[in-house]
Design an enzyme around this catalytic site. Structure first.
Site, PDB file in Angstrom:
ATOM      1  N   THR A  59     -19.006  -5.262 -35.206  1.00  0.00           N
ATOM      2  CA  THR A  59     -20.202  -6.410 -34.117  1.00  0.00           C
ATOM      3  C   THR A  59     -21.675  -5.799 -33.755  1.00  0.00           C
ATOM      4  O   THR A  59     -22.186  -6.359 -33.076  1.00  0.00           O
ATOM      5  CB  THR A  59     -19.514  -6.209 -33.292  1.00  0.00           C
ATOM      6  OG1 THR A  59     -19.135  -5.450 -31.957  1.00  0.00           O
ATOM      7  CG2 THR A  59     -18.160  -7.664 -32.869  1.00  0.00           C
ATOM      8  N   ALA A  60     -20.685  -4.835 -34.784  1.00  0.00           N
ATOM      9  CA  ALA A  60     -22.724  -4.179 -34.927  1.00  0.00           C
ATOM     10  C   ALA A  60     -23.817  -4.498 -35.866  1.00  0.00           C
ATOM     11  O   ALA A  60     -24.394  -5.411 -35.105  1.00  0.00           O
ATOM     12  CB  ALA A  60     -22.734  -2.228 -34.974  1.00  0.00           C
ATOM     13  N   ARG A  61     -24.090  -4.530 -37.348  1.00  0.00           N
ATOM     14  CA  ARG A  61     -25.100  -4.748 -37.381  1.00  0.00           C
ATOM     15  C   ARG A  61     -24.129  -4.494 -38.990  1.00  0.00           C
ATOM     16  O   ARG A  61     -23.598  -3.386 -39.592  1.00  0.00           O
ATOM     17  CB  ARG A  61     -26.185  -4.111 -38.695  1.00  0.00           C
ATOM     18  CG  ARG A  61     -27.324  -4.070 -37.018  1.00  0.00           C
ATOM     19  CD  ARG A  61     -28.094  -6.153 -36.962  1.00  0.00           C
ATOM     20  NE  ARG A  61     -28.703  -6.024 -35.809  1.00  0.00           N
ATOM     21  CZ  ARG A  61     -28.840  -6.398 -34.469  1.00  0.00           C
ATOM     22  NH1 ARG A  61     -27.336  -6.918 -34.460  1.00  0.00           N
ATOM     23  NH2 ARG A  61     -29.512  -7.059 -33.929  1.00  0.00           N
ATOM     24  N   GLU A 120     -27.227 -11.775 -43.982  1.00  0.00           N
ATOM     25  CA  GLU A 120     -27.289 -12.782 -43.193  1.00  0.00           C
ATOM     26  C   GLU A 120     -28.655 -13.825 -43.839  1.00  0.00           C
ATOM     27  O   GLU A 120     -29.311 -13.207 -43.595  1.00  0.00           O
ATOM     28  CB  GLU A 120     -27.511 -12.250 -41.710  1.00  0.00           C
ATOM     29  CG  GLU A 120     -26.136 -11.586 -41.093  1.00  0.00           C
ATOM     30  CD  GLU A 120     -25.917 -10.794 -39.402  1.00  0.00           C
ATOM     31  OE1 GLU A 120     -26.665 -11.927 -38.510  1.00  0.00           O
ATOM     32  OE2 GLU A 120     -25.389  -9.976 -39.443  1.00  0.00           O
ATOM     33  N   HIS A 166     -22.046 -13.811 -36.681  1.00  0.00           N
ATOM     34  CA  HIS A 166     -23.152 -13.505 -35.512  1.00  0.00           C
ATOM     35  C   HIS A 166     -22.960 -14.179 -33.742  1.00  0.00           C
ATOM     36  O   HIS A 166     -24.320 -14.642 -33.897  1.00  0.00           O
ATOM     37  CB  HIS A 166     -24.473 -13.302 -36.346  1.00  0.00           C
ATOM     38  CG  HIS A 166     -25.474 -11.789 -35.053  1.00  0.00           C
ATOM     39  ND1 HIS A 166     -26.294 -11.164 -35.701  1.00  0.00           N
ATOM     40  CD2 HIS A 166     -25.222 -11.988 -34.259  1.00  0.00           C
ATOM     41  CE1 HIS A 166     -26.548 -10.281 -35.615  1.00  0.00           C
ATOM     42  NE2 HIS A 166     -26.069 -10.840 -34.310  1.00  0.00           N
TER      43      HIS A 166
HETATM   44  O1  LIG Z   1     -27.323  -8.774 -31.907  1.00  0.00           O
HETATM   45  C1  LIG Z   1     -27.412  -9.007 -30.953  1.00  0.00           C
HETATM   46  C2  LIG Z   1     -28.530  -7.838 -30.325  1.00  0.00           C
HETATM   47  O2  LIG Z   1     -29.310  -6.519 -30.662  1.00  0.00           O
HETATM   48  O3  LIG Z   1     -28.681  -8.460 -28.633  1.00  0.00           O
END
Ligand SMILES: O=CC(=O)O
Length: 334
Positions: A246-248, A277, A295
């Site tokens: 859930t990071a990048r 993305e 995302h």
């Molecule tokens: O991906 C979401 C954020 O970086 O806030």
């Protein structure tokens, strides 16, 4: 007296009160461009001259492209504050912002995203562990659990959750997953003080790879973390590991993940972020053992409102006091 100008890159959709109140002390300038080439011409034509601060969103990337040295040098020299509405600021070259003359100081939104991003990771951990994806898709097609039936999933109880990156989101996730009976280990470059570890054990990077039944990526993307998980790292993991990101996207080599899923080294994956993305690697799309979200980590009314309020407070502080409230760590002493 003329009001200071603020450049709006993207949209404010939830924090309407804070935004209208900012509009009483500043004139908001909105670009007309839709893509990077026209945005560069618009800024070079002087359309944003005199703006002192800018509010930007993650999706405004589709108009400006990366905030790299080309774009930073095209922005007017009056613009010295950039309030990013998000936690991760990998779209912005903060080193180039700092070395510009005068520097462009950048803020981000750290803590406001912790709950919703950790909730998203928790959802993906459970979905990927229990292997819910195939049957969720089958049910919609009128095929009940699917034919052949999906492999039985696994329970979180008693499994080891390894967290790579124990910042606000990692710590929040650790707390939540302990309620599901998971044992938590983490790796961070610096070990946290005991009171912040919340019962999680610090382990080396190698140990994290070898011990985790589920590995959750919660670290920022930068030049040190790009592809931190690739073929060599998958080889060091347990057979049947579950991977959640859930990071990048670029912190993991997606092609290597596709191979590791195919070989069975990785049992399943839960992903919210991708290397390119909005494109998703076809090898992930076609793999029934992968839970995919486009995302959505901070996609909630409450979280987006909090994030916007923090970013607006940074713009207000820039306008009123000439400084940002939550500068990115690299700009703390700028
Ligand atoms: O991906 C979401 C954020 O970086 O806030």
């Amino acid at each position: 007296m003329t009001k200071p100008k603020v450049l709006l890159l993207g949209e404010v959709t939830q924090a309407s009160e804070a935004w209208s109140s900012l509009s009483t002390i500043a004139t908001i300038i909105t670009p007309t461009s839709k893509d990077r080439a026209s945005f560069l011409s618009e800024t070079r034509s002087g359309a944003f001259d005199g703006c002192i601060a800018s509010y930007r969103t993650f999706p405004s990337f589709s108009m400006t492209g990366p905030l790299d040295s080309d774009l930073i040098s095209a922005l007017p020299s009056s613009l010295t504050f950039l309030a990013h509405c998000g936690a991760g600021y990998d779209q912005i070259d903060v080193a180039a912002c700092a070395s510009r003359d005068p520097p462009l100081r950048v803020s981000n939104v750290p803590a406001a995203v912790d709950d919703s991003t950790a909730d998203t990771a928790a959802f993906l951990i459970l979905g990927a562990l229990r292997n819910f994806n195939t049957s969720m898709l089958a049910a919609r097609k009128g095929e009940w659990r699917g034919r052949p039936e999906p492999k039985l999933g696994h329970d979180p109880q008693g499994k080891v959750l390894g967290i790579l990156g124990m910042g606000g989101i990692g710590r929040n996730l650790a707390r939540k997953m302990r309620a599901f009976g998971m044992e938590v280990v983490y790796h961070n470059r610096n070990r946290l003080p005991k009171e912040e570890e919340g019962g999680a054990d610090w382990v080396s990077f190698e140990e994290l790879l070898g011990k985790s039944d589920v590995l959750s990526l919660n670290l920022p993307l930068n030049k040190h973390t790009r592809h931190i998980i690739s073929t060599a790292e998958f080889e060091k993991m347990k057979r049947g590991v579950v991977i959640v990101n859930t990071a990048r996207g670029p912190v993991m080599d997606e092609a290597a993940l596709v191979e590791a899923l195919k070989s069975g080294k990785v049992y399943s994956a839960g992903l919210d972020v991708y290397e390119e993305e909005p494109k998703i690697h076809p090898g992930l799309v076609e793999n029934p053992n992968v839970v995919l979200l486009p995302h959505m980590g901070t996609w909630s009314v409450e979280t987006l409102k909090k994030m916007e309020e923090v970013a607006i407070a940074n713009v207000r502080s820039a306008v009123e006091k000439g400084k940002l409230e939550t500068p990115v760590p690299e700009h703390k002493d700028l």
